[in-house]
Structure formats: C-alpha cells, structure tokens
Design a protein around this motif. Structure first.
Motif, PDB file in Angstrom:
ATOM      1  N   LEU A  56       0.834  -1.211   0.000  1.00  0.00           N
ATOM      2  CA  LEU A  56       0.000   0.000   0.000  1.00  0.00           C
ATOM      3  C   LEU A  56       0.869   1.262   0.000  1.00  0.00           C
ATOM      4  O   LEU A  56       0.582   2.213  -0.744  1.00  0.00           O
ATOM      5  CB  LEU A  56      -0.916  -0.008   1.219  1.00  0.00           C
ATOM      6  CG  LEU A  56      -1.849   1.211   1.371  1.00  0.00           C
ATOM      7  CD1 LEU A  56      -2.764   1.332   0.158  1.00  0.00           C
ATOM      8  CD2 LEU A  56      -2.662   1.100   2.650  1.00  0.00           C
ATOM      9  N   SER A  57       1.921   1.255   0.812  1.00  0.00           N
ATOM     10  CA  SER A  57       2.805   2.425   0.864  1.00  0.00           C
ATOM     11  C   SER A  57       3.512   2.630  -0.463  1.00  0.00           C
ATOM     12  O   SER A  57       3.704   3.765  -0.910  1.00  0.00           O
ATOM     13  CB  SER A  57       3.828   2.280   1.992  1.00  0.00           C
ATOM     14  OG  SER A  57       4.699   1.181   1.752  1.00  0.00           O
ATOM     15  N   LEU A  58       3.872   1.527  -1.138  1.00  0.00           N
ATOM     16  CA  LEU A  58       4.546   1.641  -2.428  1.00  0.00           C
ATOM     17  C   LEU A  58       3.612   2.210  -3.488  1.00  0.00           C
ATOM     18  O   LEU A  58       4.024   3.045  -4.309  1.00  0.00           O
ATOM     19  CB  LEU A  58       5.067   0.271  -2.870  1.00  0.00           C
ATOM     20  CG  LEU A  58       5.899   0.234  -4.155  1.00  0.00           C
ATOM     21  CD1 LEU A  58       7.140   1.106  -4.027  1.00  0.00           C
ATOM     22  CD2 LEU A  58       6.280  -1.201  -4.505  1.00  0.00           C
ATOM     23  N   LEU A  59       2.338   1.773  -3.475  1.00  0.00           N
ATOM     24  CA  LEU A  59       1.366   2.297  -4.437  1.00  0.00           C
ATOM     25  C   LEU A  59       1.130   3.794  -4.231  1.00  0.00           C
ATOM     26  O   LEU A  59       1.148   4.582  -5.190  1.00  0.00           O
ATOM     27  CB  LEU A  59       0.050   1.537  -4.307  1.00  0.00           C
ATOM     28  CG  LEU A  59       0.056   0.072  -4.767  1.00  0.00           C
ATOM     29  CD1 LEU A  59      -1.276  -0.597  -4.450  1.00  0.00           C
ATOM     30  CD2 LEU A  59       0.354  -0.018  -6.256  1.00  0.00           C
ATOM     31  N   LYS A  64       2.039   9.459  -5.530  1.00  0.00           N
ATOM     32  CA  LYS A  64       2.466  10.786  -5.071  1.00  0.00           C
ATOM     33  C   LYS A  64       3.598  11.330  -5.935  1.00  0.00           C
ATOM     34  O   LYS A  64       3.595  12.505  -6.318  1.00  0.00           O
ATOM     35  CB  LYS A  64       2.921  10.715  -3.616  1.00  0.00           C
ATOM     36  CG  LYS A  64       3.343  12.050  -3.043  1.00  0.00           C
ATOM     37  CD  LYS A  64       4.141  11.903  -1.782  1.00  0.00           C
ATOM     38  CE  LYS A  64       5.490  11.286  -2.063  1.00  0.00           C
ATOM     39  NZ  LYS A  64       6.353  11.282  -0.870  1.00  0.00           N
ATOM     40  N   ASN A  65       4.561  10.485  -6.261  1.00  0.00           N
ATOM     41  CA  ASN A  65       5.689  10.939  -7.077  1.00  0.00           C
ATOM     42  C   ASN A  65       5.245  11.327  -8.489  1.00  0.00           C
ATOM     43  O   ASN A  65       5.809  12.251  -9.088  1.00  0.00           O
ATOM     44  CB  ASN A  65       6.765   9.859  -7.139  1.00  0.00           C
ATOM     45  CG  ASN A  65       7.547   9.751  -5.848  1.00  0.00           C
ATOM     46  OD1 ASN A  65       7.528  10.668  -5.020  1.00  0.00           O
ATOM     47  ND2 ASN A  65       8.224   8.646  -5.654  1.00  0.00           N
ATOM     48  N   LYS A  66       4.233  10.637  -9.014  1.00  0.00           N
ATOM     49  CA  LYS A  66       3.698  11.023 -10.325  1.00  0.00           C
ATOM     50  C   LYS A  66       3.049  12.401 -10.254  1.00  0.00           C
ATOM     51  O   LYS A  66       3.192  13.215 -11.177  1.00  0.00           O
ATOM     52  CB  LYS A  66       2.680   9.980 -10.807  1.00  0.00           C
ATOM     53  CG  LYS A  66       3.306   8.679 -11.272  1.00  0.00           C
ATOM     54  CD  LYS A  66       2.248   7.720 -11.801  1.00  0.00           C
ATOM     55  CE  LYS A  66       2.891   6.419 -12.284  1.00  0.00           C
ATOM     56  NZ  LYS A  66       1.863   5.470 -12.796  1.00  0.00           N
ATOM     57  N   GLN A  67       2.335  12.656  -9.171  1.00  0.00           N
ATOM     58  CA  GLN A  67       1.709  13.965  -9.010  1.00  0.00           C
ATOM     59  C   GLN A  67       2.753  15.067  -8.838  1.00  0.00           C
ATOM     60  O   GLN A  67       2.599  16.172  -9.365  1.00  0.00           O
ATOM     61  CB  GLN A  67       0.762  13.946  -7.809  1.00  0.00           C
ATOM     62  CG  GLN A  67      -0.482  13.120  -8.033  1.00  0.00           C
ATOM     63  CD  GLN A  67      -1.520  13.334  -6.942  1.00  0.00           C
ATOM     64  OE1 GLN A  67      -1.246  13.965  -5.920  1.00  0.00           O
ATOM     65  NE2 GLN A  67      -2.709  12.798  -7.146  1.00  0.00           N
ATOM     66  N   ILE A  68       3.827  14.755  -8.095  1.00  0.00           N
ATOM     67  CA  ILE A  68       4.910  15.721  -7.935  1.00  0.00           C
ATOM     68  C   ILE A  68       5.519  16.055  -9.280  1.00  0.00           C
ATOM     69  O   ILE A  68       5.788  17.219  -9.601  1.00  0.00           O
ATOM     70  CB  ILE A  68       5.990  15.177  -6.974  1.00  0.00           C
ATOM     71  CG1 ILE A  68       5.446  15.120  -5.552  1.00  0.00           C
ATOM     72  CG2 ILE A  68       7.247  16.045  -7.024  1.00  0.00           C
ATOM     73  CD1 ILE A  68       6.405  14.488  -4.569  1.00  0.00           C
ATOM     74  N   GLN A  69       5.732  15.007 -10.102  1.00  0.00           N
ATOM     75  CA  GLN A  69       6.314  15.225 -11.419  1.00  0.00           C
ATOM     76  C   GLN A  69       5.398  16.077 -12.296  1.00  0.00           C
ATOM     77  O   GLN A  69       5.872  16.969 -13.023  1.00  0.00           O
ATOM     78  CB  GLN A  69       6.560  13.868 -12.096  1.00  0.00           C
ATOM     79  CG  GLN A  69       7.232  13.945 -13.463  1.00  0.00           C
ATOM     80  CD  GLN A  69       8.653  14.450 -13.396  1.00  0.00           C
ATOM     81  OE1 GLN A  69       9.260  14.430 -12.336  1.00  0.00           O
ATOM     82  NE2 GLN A  69       9.182  14.904 -14.521  1.00  0.00           N
ATOM     83  N   ARG A  70       4.087  15.833 -12.221  1.00  0.00           N
ATOM     84  CA  ARG A  70       3.143  16.608 -13.018  1.00  0.00           C
ATOM     85  C   ARG A  70       3.156  18.079 -12.592  1.00  0.00           C
ATOM     86  O   ARG A  70       3.160  18.976 -13.448  1.00  0.00           O
ATOM     87  CB  ARG A  70       1.738  16.031 -12.879  1.00  0.00           C
ATOM     88  CG  ARG A  70       0.722  16.745 -13.777  1.00  0.00           C
ATOM     89  CD  ARG A  70      -0.618  16.077 -13.775  1.00  0.00           C
ATOM     90  NE  ARG A  70      -1.304  16.211 -12.504  1.00  0.00           N
ATOM     91  CZ  ARG A  70      -1.509  15.221 -11.654  1.00  0.00           C
ATOM     92  NH1 ARG A  70      -1.068  14.012 -11.936  1.00  0.00           N
ATOM     93  NH2 ARG A  70      -2.141  15.414 -10.505  1.00  0.00           N
TER      94      ARG A  70
END
Length: 280
Positions: A56-59, A64-70
């Motif tokens: 769950l933490s990995l998902l 979160k990292n995808k949103q940061i990148q966006r």
C-alpha cells in the motif's frame, strides 16, 4: 529577504542521508540481536500484514511521485512563460515610452530583481544549499536595485510580492508626473497583474506535494513500513534457518534506503529554475 530555511513536511520525518544510514543500521541491528541472542522471540511479527502495508505504501508512494512530477512540469511551464514574457516587458518599455535611460534601467532592473527573488523563493524550500547561496542572491540584487529597496523587501516574507508592489508604485509616480499616458499606465499595470498571477500559480504548484493529504499519508505509511520491516523479516528468515536471521540487517537497510533516497530525490526534483539577468 528571509533566508532562514524552514523544514518541509517530509524533512521533519526523514533525516538527511548524512545520518540516516547509522539510524537504520542501529534499528535493524538492535531488533535482530534482541531476537537472536536475548531470546525475545515475541518481537517477530507475521509477514503478511507488514507486506500489505509495504504494498500500500509503495502504491501511494508511486502515485504521489507522479503527481509531484506533473506539478513540476506545470511549474516549469509557468516559469518559462514568465521568463519569455519578460522580453515583451523589456521591448514594451523600450519602444512605447519616452523614458530617459536612467528610468528605463530602473524599471528593467527592478523586473530582473523580481525574477531573481522569485527564482530564489521557488528553489529555497527544495535546495539544501539555498541558505548558503543567499550571499550570491544578495550580490545579484545589489546590481539591480538600490540598498533601500533591498532592506525593504528583507522585512517581508514574500520578497517577490513586495518588488511587484514597488514596481507598481514607481509606475504610478511616472503617471502622476505625466511621463506616461493613461493607456500606457493601464497597460503596464496589466502586465504587472499578469506577472503576479503567474507568481501565485508557481508558488501554489511548488508547495503542492508537501501539503497534499496523499503526500502526508504516503509518508506516514512509508515510515510505518520501515519501522515494522525488521520484525517481519526476522520471522521469515528464522523459518528458513535460525542463522539466517542475521540477514535481516543488510536487507532491511537496503529496502529502507530505497524508500528514503527515492523520497529525497522526489523532493529535489522540483528544482532548479535557472535565470540569468543578461537574458533580457
């Protein structure tokens, strides 16, 4: 300009790489030795619930990292828009006003100072070297604005906003003196309003990842998983062979460091917005 660096939400939970390795080694070693040599067998936990927390933490971590990148891409687009439109500001001042060289340089340099300060404000929360670079920023500003203006903006948290206000005040003075006409005055104020809107949008995107609920929940789950990891690995290794329990230490450190350094890399991904005054 305030140069004291406030820790972000993530930094409050994640120690810097300088110390984190020692903390993980001590945590893993202590739990493993307590189990193996002090006969505290009760500290071993079933692997299934710990693995579920890890998945769950990995998902959430990946999302979160995808949103940061966006948001990073969006902020970069806004920043490039600001820098590109700054040339329009410069050309407008040069070709549409009967300004003497001194007044033209003043307006142009104050705008450049705003770009320098805005770049600093967007970078400083993510750059651990920002505090050490503050002297460089001060040197850049000293070539663009007066010492009195530097002292004025230093008294406010949002120095870039204060520079926009100073620019607006100076344009109003030129209008009152009859140096610029009403339509020109309104056009310049429109440009300043557009720049300030872009600044607000940059700041909003720049602070998104630290303030979002997803980021906070993801961070808490990652740390919960790191804390529970030794107890689950101990249980799994002892099923294979009692001596294998000691393998918990290196494996726990590797997995923990993967999460932590990936998190730190994500936090630094939003930097750096480059700008040099000579670009105008």
């Amino acid at each position: 300009m305030h140069t004291k660096r406030n820790k972000t939400q993530n930094e409050k939970f994640i120690l810097w790489p300088k110390n984190i390795g020692y903390i993980l080694i001590i945590w893993s070693v202590v739990q493993t030795l307590l189990y193996q040599y002090f006969n505290l067998k009760w500290i071993a936990l079933p692997w299934t619930p710990i693995a579920a927390i890890g998945i769950l933490s990995l998902l959430l971590f990946s999302l979160k990292n995808k949103q940061i990148q966006r948001h990073r891409i969006q902020t970069e687009v806004l920043w490039k828009t600001i820098v590109r439109s700054s040339s329009t500001w410069n050309n407008f001042l040069q070709n549409n006003f009967n300004l003497n060289a001194e007044t033209y340089e003043e307006l142009k340099n104050r705008h450049l100072a705003w770009l320098v300060v805005l770049r600093y404000q967007l970078n400083k929360e993510r750059d651990e070297l920002a505090l050490n670079e503050s002297a460089k920023i001060q040197d850049e500003l000293s070539r663009l604005i007066s010492q009195s203006e530097m002292d004025y903006i230093a008294q406010h948290k949002n120095s870039a906003k204060q520079l926009v206000a100073l620019q607006s005040k100076r344009i109003k003075e030129l209008f009152d003196q009859g140096i610029i006409e009403n339509q020109q005055y309104l056009t310049l104020l429109g440009h300043l309003a557009d720049y300030y809107d872009l600044q607000l949008r940059c700041e909003k995107n720049n602070s998104y990842n630290a303030n979002s609920i997803l980021a906070k929940v993801s961070l808490l789950l990652v740390h919960l998983f790191i804390l529970l990891l030794p107890f689950g690995l101990i249980n799994e290794f002892q099923k294979l062979k009692p001596d294998y329990v000691l393998l918990t230490i290196p494996l726990c450190i590797l997995i923990s460091l993967f999460f932590i350094f990936t998190e730190l890399h994500a936090q630094k991904a939003n930097r750096l917005f480059e700008f040099k005054p000579k670009q105008l």
